[in-house]
Design an enzyme around this catalytic site. Structure first.
Site, PDB file in Angstrom:
ATOM      1  N   TYR A  95      -3.316  20.883  -2.043  1.00  0.00           N
ATOM      2  CA  TYR A  95      -3.291  20.698  -0.593  1.00  0.00           C
ATOM      3  C   TYR A  95      -2.242  21.600   0.055  1.00  0.00           C
ATOM      4  O   TYR A  95      -1.107  21.184   0.252  1.00  0.00           O
ATOM      5  CB  TYR A  95      -2.995  19.242  -0.251  1.00  0.00           C
ATOM      6  CG  TYR A  95      -4.024  18.272  -0.772  1.00  0.00           C
ATOM      7  CD1 TYR A  95      -5.382  18.483  -0.581  1.00  0.00           C
ATOM      8  CD2 TYR A  95      -3.627  17.115  -1.455  1.00  0.00           C
ATOM      9  CE1 TYR A  95      -6.318  17.579  -1.059  1.00  0.00           C
ATOM     10  CE2 TYR A  95      -4.563  16.209  -1.932  1.00  0.00           C
ATOM     11  CZ  TYR A  95      -5.902  16.450  -1.727  1.00  0.00           C
ATOM     12  OH  TYR A  95      -6.813  15.548  -2.202  1.00  0.00           O
ATOM     13  N   TYR A 148       3.047   5.317   6.342  1.00  0.00           N
ATOM     14  CA  TYR A 148       3.523   4.636   5.140  1.00  0.00           C
ATOM     15  C   TYR A 148       5.053   4.537   5.154  1.00  0.00           C
ATOM     16  O   TYR A 148       5.635   3.453   5.002  1.00  0.00           O
ATOM     17  CB  TYR A 148       3.025   5.410   3.912  1.00  0.00           C
ATOM     18  CG  TYR A 148       3.712   5.034   2.626  1.00  0.00           C
ATOM     19  CD1 TYR A 148       3.685   3.723   2.163  1.00  0.00           C
ATOM     20  CD2 TYR A 148       4.398   5.994   1.872  1.00  0.00           C
ATOM     21  CE1 TYR A 148       4.325   3.381   0.979  1.00  0.00           C
ATOM     22  CE2 TYR A 148       5.026   5.664   0.691  1.00  0.00           C
ATOM     23  CZ  TYR A 148       4.989   4.350   0.249  1.00  0.00           C
ATOM     24  OH  TYR A 148       5.625   4.018  -0.915  1.00  0.00           O
ATOM     25  N   PHE A 180       0.871  -1.175   0.000  1.00  0.00           N
ATOM     26  CA  PHE A 180       0.000   0.000   0.000  1.00  0.00           C
ATOM     27  C   PHE A 180       0.911   1.229   0.000  1.00  0.00           C
ATOM     28  O   PHE A 180       1.952   1.227   0.662  1.00  0.00           O
ATOM     29  CB  PHE A 180      -0.883   0.023   1.246  1.00  0.00           C
ATOM     30  CG  PHE A 180      -1.973  -1.029   1.249  1.00  0.00           C
ATOM     31  CD1 PHE A 180      -2.540  -1.495   0.068  1.00  0.00           C
ATOM     32  CD2 PHE A 180      -2.441  -1.535   2.456  1.00  0.00           C
ATOM     33  CE1 PHE A 180      -3.546  -2.446   0.084  1.00  0.00           C
ATOM     34  CE2 PHE A 180      -3.457  -2.494   2.477  1.00  0.00           C
ATOM     35  CZ  PHE A 180      -4.004  -2.947   1.291  1.00  0.00           C
ATOM     36  N   ASN A 227       9.053  10.566  -6.691  1.00  0.00           N
ATOM     37  CA  ASN A 227       7.699  10.477  -7.261  1.00  0.00           C
ATOM     38  C   ASN A 227       7.711   9.933  -8.680  1.00  0.00           C
ATOM     39  O   ASN A 227       8.152  10.630  -9.600  1.00  0.00           O
ATOM     40  CB  ASN A 227       7.026  11.853  -7.216  1.00  0.00           C
ATOM     41  CG  ASN A 227       6.671  12.251  -5.797  1.00  0.00           C
ATOM     42  OD1 ASN A 227       7.539  12.305  -4.932  1.00  0.00           O
ATOM     43  ND2 ASN A 227       5.412  12.500  -5.545  1.00  0.00           N
TER      44      ASN A 227
HETATM   45  N1  UDP Z   1      -1.306  17.030  -4.260  1.00  0.00           N
HETATM   46  C1  UDP Z   1      -2.240  18.048  -4.370  1.00  0.00           C
HETATM   47  N2  UDP Z   1      -3.492  17.737  -4.831  1.00  0.00           N
HETATM   48  C2  UDP Z   1      -3.845  16.476  -5.182  1.00  0.00           C
HETATM   49  C3  UDP Z   1      -2.897  15.452  -5.079  1.00  0.00           C
HETATM   50  C4  UDP Z   1      -1.623  15.756  -4.608  1.00  0.00           C
HETATM   51  O1  UDP Z   1      -1.956  19.190  -4.049  1.00  0.00           O
HETATM   52  O2  UDP Z   1      -5.005  16.277  -5.583  1.00  0.00           O
HETATM   53  C5  UDP Z   1       0.049  17.334  -3.785  1.00  0.00           C
HETATM   54  C6  UDP Z   1       0.430  16.589  -2.513  1.00  0.00           C
HETATM   55  O3  UDP Z   1       0.044  17.331  -1.388  1.00  0.00           O
HETATM   56  C7  UDP Z   1       1.942  16.486  -2.676  1.00  0.00           C
HETATM   57  C8  UDP Z   1       2.175  16.432  -4.175  1.00  0.00           C
HETATM   58  O4  UDP Z   1       0.965  16.909  -4.766  1.00  0.00           O
HETATM   59  O5  UDP Z   1       2.566  17.638  -2.170  1.00  0.00           O
HETATM   60  C9  UDP Z   1       2.462  15.044  -4.685  1.00  0.00           C
HETATM   61  O6  UDP Z   1       1.466  14.182  -4.168  1.00  0.00           O
HETATM   62  P1  UDP Z   1       1.305  12.689  -4.632  1.00  0.00           P
HETATM   63  O7  UDP Z   1       0.117  12.128  -3.899  1.00  0.00           O
HETATM   64  O8  UDP Z   1       1.272  12.632  -6.127  1.00  0.00           O
HETATM   65  O9  UDP Z   1       2.639  11.973  -4.184  1.00  0.00           O
HETATM   66  P2  UDP Z   1       3.358  11.849  -2.744  1.00  0.00           P
HETATM   67  O10 UDP Z   1       4.448  12.890  -2.775  1.00  0.00           O
HETATM   68  O11 UDP Z   1       2.353  12.062  -1.680  1.00  0.00           O
HETATM   69  O12 UDP Z   1       3.896  10.478  -2.740  1.00  0.00           O
END
Ligand code: UDP
Length: 338
Positions: A213, A148, A83, A177
């Site tokens: 976010y 995680y 996950f 990423n």
């Molecule tokens: N993010 C966002 N809106 C979304 C999805 C992600 O602002 O709908 C932001 C999230 O807060 C992070 C970045 O995009 O800062 C990358 O998020 P993702 O979930 O793709 O990967 P992570 O870094 O969490 O593994």
């Protein structure tokens, strides 16, 4: 095209998932015999490589795993079944420990039992937490700030002791990423939580607006910075990681070394798609570190890895093209969650 390494029988856990399916493609291209185990909780059967033998099973199903390892004379495992959604791990840590830690340990012990001595483990930048120094080197202190990352770190630590006690050699790849797509495989989750596929869904008009976010992070535009690496480059590193196991166990960052803010990703997607992508700002997401950028110096120096598709535009272009060509396949596949 076969690489210099000898042909191996490789078990790929999570090989029906986004990264796993592309890693399988690379293994097949390198001339290896591939076997995929995936419980299809988030993977797609149609993404499993046609040259791979596929087992729809959970890695916690030890009798099945033992049978797969022994019957197919597996020599190496690439362990990607896990996950991986930060927010879910914060609201439901049990499932993350059960799958990522308990499941991983059961797999590792099955490897010990069957005499499989090589493993590539897909870890994550989330093991670092929120280090002040960026780009991040492998040697910094590991202080995950989300469940995680904590579960991935727990398994990294277990690997060290299974090497010590049983001689199971490991390459840990700490993914930053993953982005983009190969011709056949790409990113498709339900629900989707990752930035680039969501941005592209907004561009397609399937989602009305993208939520950003948080815009009060200590970055140039207030949104989080991440290091995006093309999934094909990422997949290639697994082949190098396998070849390097002859020299012993080690851990590597897998990122491009360049960071982009959420807003920069959206701007790049607007250019690629030529669509308006409306956004709204919402609260920070639980567990999100402000900045995660890799130093890939070690993997470049020691394994000779170089990213071929490191620019953000080509990653987004490949994801956009793949989504346009393949999105219907999920629906047509008859998978229950679609
Ligand atoms: N993010 C966002 N809106 C979304 C999805 C992600 O602002 O709908 C932001 C999230 O807060 C992070 C970045 O995009 O800062 C990358 O998020 P993702 O979930 O793709 O990967 P992570 O870094 O969490 O593994």
């Amino acid at each position: 095209m076969a690489t210099k390494g000898k042909t191996m029988n490789i078990l790929i856990t999570g090989g029906a998932g986004y990264i796993g399916s592309v890693v399988t493609e690379e293994c097949v291209a390198a001339g290896h015999n591939t076997f995929v185990i995936d419980n299809l909780v988030s993977g797609h059967k149609w993404m499993v490589h046609p040259n791979s033998e596929f087992y729809e099973a959970d890695i916690r199903n030890t009798p099945v795993v033992n049978q797969i390892l022994q019957k197919n004379r597996i020599e190496a495992v690439i362990h990607m079944a896990a996950f991986s959604v930060v927010g879910d791990s914060m609201s439901g840590p049990y499932g993350y420990y059960d799958n990522n830690v308990s499941g991983g340990l059961l797999l590792l012990d099955a490897m010990r039992e069957s005499g499989v001595k090589k493993i590539i483990f897909s870890s994550t930048a989330a093991v670092y937490g929120e280090p002040e120094e960026q780009p991040i080197e492998e040697s910094v202190e590991l202080r995950p700030t989300n469940a995680y990352g904590e579960t991935k770190l727990a398994f990294e630590k277990a690997l060290k002791w299974f090497d010590y006690a049983h001689g199971i050699k490991y390459t840990i790849l700490r993914y930053f990423n993953a982005a983009g797509a190969s011709q056949r495989c790409g990113e498709l989750h339900k629900p989707e939580t990752h930035l680039i596929p969501l941005v592209l869904e907004v561009a397609r008009g399937r989602i009305p607006v993208l939520q950003i976010y948080g815009n009060d992070y200590p970055t140039k535009d207030g949104t989080c910075i991440r290091d995006y690496v093309h999934v094909r480059d990422l997949a290639r590193a697994h082949i190098l990681g396998l070849e390097s196991l002859e020299k012993g166990s080690d851990v590597y960052n897998l990122g491009s070394g360049r960071g982009f803010t959420v807003r920069e990703v959206i701007d790049a997607a607007r250019k690629v798609t030529d669509r308006l992508i409306p956004v709204i700002y919402s609260d920070r997401r639980d567990g999100d570190p402000p900045i995660l950028v890799a130093s890939p110096a070690k993997i470049i120096q020691k394994l000779g890895w170089t990213p071929d598709y490191s620019d953000l535009t080509s990653m987004i272009e490949s994801a956009w093209k793949w989504g346009n060509d393949h999105h219907h396949l999920a629906k047509a596949s008859g998978e229950p969650r679609w």
